[in-house]
Design an enzyme around this catalytic site. Structure first.
Site, PDB file in Angstrom:
ATOM      1  N   LYS A  90       0.834  -1.208   0.000  1.00  0.00           N
ATOM      2  CA  LYS A  90       0.000   0.000   0.000  1.00  0.00           C
ATOM      3  C   LYS A  90       0.865   1.253   0.000  1.00  0.00           C
ATOM      4  O   LYS A  90       0.532   2.253  -0.653  1.00  0.00           O
ATOM      5  CB  LYS A  90      -0.930   0.012   1.221  1.00  0.00           C
ATOM      6  N   LYS A 137       0.063  11.835   5.557  1.00  0.00           N
ATOM      7  CA  LYS A 137       0.426  10.791   6.520  1.00  0.00           C
ATOM      8  C   LYS A 137       1.030   9.591   5.811  1.00  0.00           C
ATOM      9  O   LYS A 137       2.047   9.037   6.236  1.00  0.00           O
ATOM     10  CB  LYS A 137      -0.819  10.402   7.323  1.00  0.00           C
TER      11      LYS A 137
END
Length: 290
Positions: A168, A236
């Site tokens: 990811k 983030k």
């Protein structure tokens, strides 16, 4: 009927949980914002007042939360209140090392934990066509497939615990780079007075075509930055990418540059906008109105 406790019913988690309800699962949802839990109840799910209540009788616990500390806090409650043997699927995007640590902690407590971050954005969550990279044990992956088949179109077991999060992170690196170059291309086209929509039609059909262009090009042209995936979340994620790359001794110069641009956009107060708002940053840097 399999009972699924779904913790985190935001932009992604809400439609994922609703799709599980529609597929016949008994879904017990919890979100810190009660209105989001109520929306799931309106779709046929059940609501809980806290994590402990949601997970107590669940066969599967699914989480979709913003960051590593959130997942750690919630799984601490899950391990304390769910039944040993429960399958725990974390759909959140967090640090790979944290995912591996939580899986090991869960195993010690008798839980089966998979890291299963998703990509495909809000529309993919609504349509049930998400791409899911899964880290964990083979048997646990096999047991989770009925859940994955409802929320996603592609689900691949990519390795041991933490591997899903590593894949990811690579996805977010590629998406951020594509978004930035798309933003630059649109500002470039507009500066030359080109019919931008016509130009995007041509670009979609060539090697420049991509899912990012397809889904985000028109919103950039329209200056529509209603959040499907917020800048602050991609910021983030890029922190995860750059940190993991540094630990592995890998150099990602273009990724690092885009990470700084996302951080700048967030620092300017645009963290709540969709990550396609990179277009607005490029426009401002170019001395043009966004």
């Amino acid at each position: 009927m399999t009972t699924v406790a779904f913790i985190g019913l935001g932009i992604m988690g809400g439609p994922m949980a609703a799709n599980l309800v529609a597929a016949g699962f008994d879904v017990i949802g919890y979100n810190r914002t009660p209105a989001k839990t109520e929306r799931l109840v309106e779709r046929g799910g059940r609501g809980a007042d806290g994590v402990a209540e949601a997970v107590r009788d669940a066969d599967v616990v699914a989480t979709m939360l913003p960051d590593s500390p959130d997942v750690r806090a919630v799984l601490t409650e899950v391990f304390a209140h769910a039944r040993p043997g429960t399958l725990v699927i974390d759909f959140s995007t967090i640090r790979p090392d944290v995912a591996a640590e939580l899986a090991a902690e869960g195993a010690e407590r008798g839980f089966r934990v998979l890291d299963a971050p998703v990509s495909g954005g809000e529309q993919g969550a609504i349509d049930g066509t998400l791409s899911i990279a899964v880290g964990g044990a083979d048997r646990d992956f096999a047991d989770a497939v009925p859940v994955f088949e409802v929320v996603g179109a592609t689900m691949v077991h990519v390795g041991p615990s933490g591997a899903g999060q590593t894949v990811k992170a690579a996805n977010q690196l590629i998406v951020a780079g594509n978004l930035q170059l798309l933003a630059e291309a649109i500002v470039f086209l507009e500066a030359h007075g080109v019919d931008t929509n016509a130009a995007l039609q041509v670009l979609r059909a060539g090697m420049a075509g991509s899912v990012v262009l397809e889904r985000k090009g028109s919103s950039m042209v329209a200056r529509d930055f209603e959040p499907g995936f917020r800048v602050e979340l991609h910021d983030k994620d890029m922190g995860i990418v750059t940190g993991a790359a540094r630990e592995a001794g890998v150099v990602i110069p273009l990724g690092a540059a885009v990470a700084q641009l996302l951080a700048a956009l967030k620092a300017q107060g645009d963290g709540g906008l969709d990550h396609s708002a990179l277009y607005a940053l490029v426009s401002r840097l170019s001395g043009r109105d966004a």
